[in-house]
Design a protein around this motif. Structure first.
Motif, PDB file in Angstrom:
ATOM      1  N   ASP A 136      -4.886  64.948 -11.334  1.00  0.00           N
ATOM      2  CA  ASP A 136      -4.966  63.863 -11.954  1.00  0.00           C
ATOM      3  C   ASP A 136      -4.824  62.705 -11.109  1.00  0.00           C
ATOM      4  O   ASP A 136      -3.856  62.391 -10.560  1.00  0.00           O
ATOM      5  N   GLY A 137      -5.818  62.163 -10.499  1.00  0.00           N
ATOM      6  CA  GLY A 137      -6.206  61.064  -9.560  1.00  0.00           C
ATOM      7  C   GLY A 137      -5.698  59.786 -10.082  1.00  0.00           C
ATOM      8  O   GLY A 137      -5.972  58.581  -9.695  1.00  0.00           O
ATOM      9  N   LYS A 138      -5.553  59.626 -11.742  1.00  0.00           N
ATOM     10  CA  LYS A 138      -5.435  58.266 -11.898  1.00  0.00           C
ATOM     11  C   LYS A 138      -3.823  57.697 -11.598  1.00  0.00           C
ATOM     12  O   LYS A 138      -2.902  58.555 -11.365  1.00  0.00           O
ATOM     13  N   ILE A 139      -3.846  56.367 -11.170  1.00  0.00           N
ATOM     14  CA  ILE A 139      -2.575  55.868 -10.221  1.00  0.00           C
ATOM     15  C   ILE A 139      -2.033  55.189 -11.580  1.00  0.00           C
ATOM     16  O   ILE A 139      -2.351  54.157 -11.963  1.00  0.00           O
ATOM     17  N   SER A 140      -0.588  55.522 -11.606  1.00  0.00           N
ATOM     18  CA  SER A 140       0.209  54.626 -12.504  1.00  0.00           C
ATOM     19  C   SER A 140       0.343  53.303 -11.781  1.00  0.00           C
ATOM     20  O   SER A 140       0.565  53.019 -10.665  1.00  0.00           O
ATOM     21  N   ASP A 141       0.642  52.249 -12.650  1.00  0.00           N
ATOM     22  CA  ASP A 141       0.910  51.220 -12.365  1.00  0.00           C
ATOM     23  C   ASP A 141       2.640  50.612 -12.693  1.00  0.00           C
ATOM     24  O   ASP A 141       3.131  51.510 -13.286  1.00  0.00           O
ATOM     25  N   MET A 142       2.949  49.537 -12.248  1.00  0.00           N
ATOM     26  CA  MET A 142       4.242  49.038 -12.324  1.00  0.00           C
ATOM     27  C   MET A 142       4.503  48.319 -13.783  1.00  0.00           C
ATOM     28  O   MET A 142       3.853  47.462 -13.904  1.00  0.00           O
ATOM     29  N   ASP A 143       5.525  49.075 -14.551  1.00  0.00           N
ATOM     30  CA  ASP A 143       5.657  48.310 -15.858  1.00  0.00           C
ATOM     31  C   ASP A 143       6.940  47.576 -15.676  1.00  0.00           C
ATOM     32  O   ASP A 143       7.173  46.658 -16.033  1.00  0.00           O
ATOM     33  N   ARG A 144       8.079  47.941 -14.855  1.00  0.00           N
ATOM     34  CA  ARG A 144       9.205  47.329 -14.458  1.00  0.00           C
ATOM     35  C   ARG A 144       9.629  47.198 -13.274  1.00  0.00           C
ATOM     36  O   ARG A 144       9.358  48.629 -12.586  1.00  0.00           O
ATOM     37  N   GLU A 145      10.256  46.250 -12.757  1.00  0.00           N
ATOM     38  CA  GLU A 145      10.466  46.258 -11.302  1.00  0.00           C
ATOM     39  C   GLU A 145      11.543  46.756 -10.844  1.00  0.00           C
ATOM     40  O   GLU A 145      12.555  46.220 -11.650  1.00  0.00           O
ATOM     41  N   LEU A 146      11.981  47.787 -10.132  1.00  0.00           N
ATOM     42  CA  LEU A 146      13.151  48.006  -9.823  1.00  0.00           C
ATOM     43  C   LEU A 146      13.807  47.229  -8.459  1.00  0.00           C
ATOM     44  O   LEU A 146      12.973  47.079  -7.371  1.00  0.00           O
ATOM     45  N   PRO A 147      14.994  46.485  -8.447  1.00  0.00           N
ATOM     46  CA  PRO A 147      15.319  45.664  -7.439  1.00  0.00           C
ATOM     47  C   PRO A 147      15.887  46.566  -6.339  1.00  0.00           C
ATOM     48  O   PRO A 147      16.368  47.765  -6.695  1.00  0.00           O
ATOM     49  N   LYS A 148      16.247  46.135  -5.217  1.00  0.00           N
ATOM     50  CA  LYS A 148      16.880  46.851  -4.207  1.00  0.00           C
ATOM     51  C   LYS A 148      18.394  46.769  -4.563  1.00  0.00           C
ATOM     52  O   LYS A 148      18.819  46.120  -4.991  1.00  0.00           O
ATOM     53  N   GLY A 149      18.839  48.010  -4.165  1.00  0.00           N
ATOM     54  CA  GLY A 149      20.358  48.018  -4.700  1.00  0.00           C
ATOM     55  C   GLY A 149      20.420  48.524  -5.813  1.00  0.00           C
ATOM     56  O   GLY A 149      19.478  49.471  -6.492  1.00  0.00           O
ATOM     57  N   GLU A 150      21.766  48.147  -6.633  1.00  0.00           N
ATOM     58  CA  GLU A 150      21.940  49.039  -7.885  1.00  0.00           C
ATOM     59  C   GLU A 150      21.522  48.431  -9.070  1.00  0.00           C
ATOM     60  O   GLU A 150      21.370  47.264  -9.108  1.00  0.00           O
TER      61      GLU A 150
END
Length: 278
Positions: A136-150
């Motif tokens: 499956d070569g379909k590449i997922s995109d970003m729905d929610r951004e994870l910040p650095k840290g907690e």
């Protein structure tokens, strides 16, 4: 599906562990009480692993299968659980986009860049050519951004640690960390001397932080003993590369010292980084 109990908790703070055999892969379930870790060994051509962290009826999925067969099998396994998938945390493995497409993807901009345009994309393109239709070569995109840290994802506390390409992620509730590669019995992709030093620094941090489990995308959970083994292996890789004439000589020396190691394709990639074609 047959479940076999591997061991009971030997102490109050040690999880009970059992293995569930699926049609193709296997799942190791670590029961910490309020939290369960499901480690899925896809047993596919890339020996991928996927991790499900279950807490309060929610599932946070770390990485995803890259082959359609594994996607189908893991989705069927999730359907047997009394927990709903709420998030896919994707770092190094952005392929497999057909897996649970309605579950939002949490990642960092750097990891997205790596998977969409950088070295991760180059690997995906190569895998599409190598494996063909089953991949499956379909590449997922970003729905929610994870910040650095907690941050908190579906009620689970995570700590994001940026790396050169993407990120590692701590799971404090189970004193564990996810990283791309460990594998005390498996070759690693080492992209030259500088990368080897960076990996050694990371592994020594794992020792200082004394994580109980190291989760990696190509192995079942490991511990501190395996971290020490891997440090020695990477030190040997640096020394053997420095004393080898070319890629073929390097690979022969590594295989002579580590004859039982898995993942020879990863050794091929390491040789290519230390001895690039002219």
């Amino acid at each position: 599906m047959a479940a076999v109990l591997l061991c009971a908790a030997c102490a109050a703070n040690k999880p009970a562990v059992r293995t569930q055999t699926l049609d193709k892969g296997t799942v190791q379930v670590y029961d910490f009480g309020k939290v369960k870790l499901h480690a899925y060994d896809t047993r596919d051509a890339m020996a991928d692993s996927v991790f499900l962290v279950e807490k309060d009826g929610n599932l946070v999925i770390i990485e995803q299968p890259a082959f359609y067969e594994g996607e189908k099998e893991l989705a069927a396994y999730i359907d047997t659980l009394n927990a709903k998938p709420q998030a896919k945390v994707l770092s190094y493995h952005m392929s497999g986009g057909a897996f649970l497409p309605d579950v939002p993807v949490y990642t960092t901009p750097q990891a997205r860049e790596y998977g969409h345009h950088g070295g991760g994309k180059a690997l995906i393109d190569g895998f599409v050519q190598a494996f063909g239709a089953p991949f499956d070569g379909k590449i997922s995109d970003m729905d929610r951004e994870l910040p650095k840290g907690e941050s908190t994802v579906a009620g689970l506390t995570l700590r994001v640690i940026p790396t050169a390409e993407a990120f590692d992620v701590e799971i404090p509730k189970i004193n564990s960390v996810y990283t791309h590669m460990l594998g005390a019995d498996t070759h690693s992709i080492i992209a030259g001397p500088a990368h080897a030093d960076a990996v050694l620094d990371t592994l020594r941090q794992f020792q200082r932080k004394n994580y109980r489990y190291i989760l990696s995308a190509h192995h079942m959970p490991e511990g501190q003993a395996e971290v020490a083994v891997k440090i020695a292996y990477i030190q040997d890789i640096k020394e053997l590369a420095a004393s080898s004439r070319d890629a073929a000589d390097f690979k022969a020396r590594v295989k002579a010292k580590y004859p039982a190691y898995l993942g020879e394709n990863y050794l091929d990639m390491t040789a290519g980084f230390f001895f690039p074609s002219k």
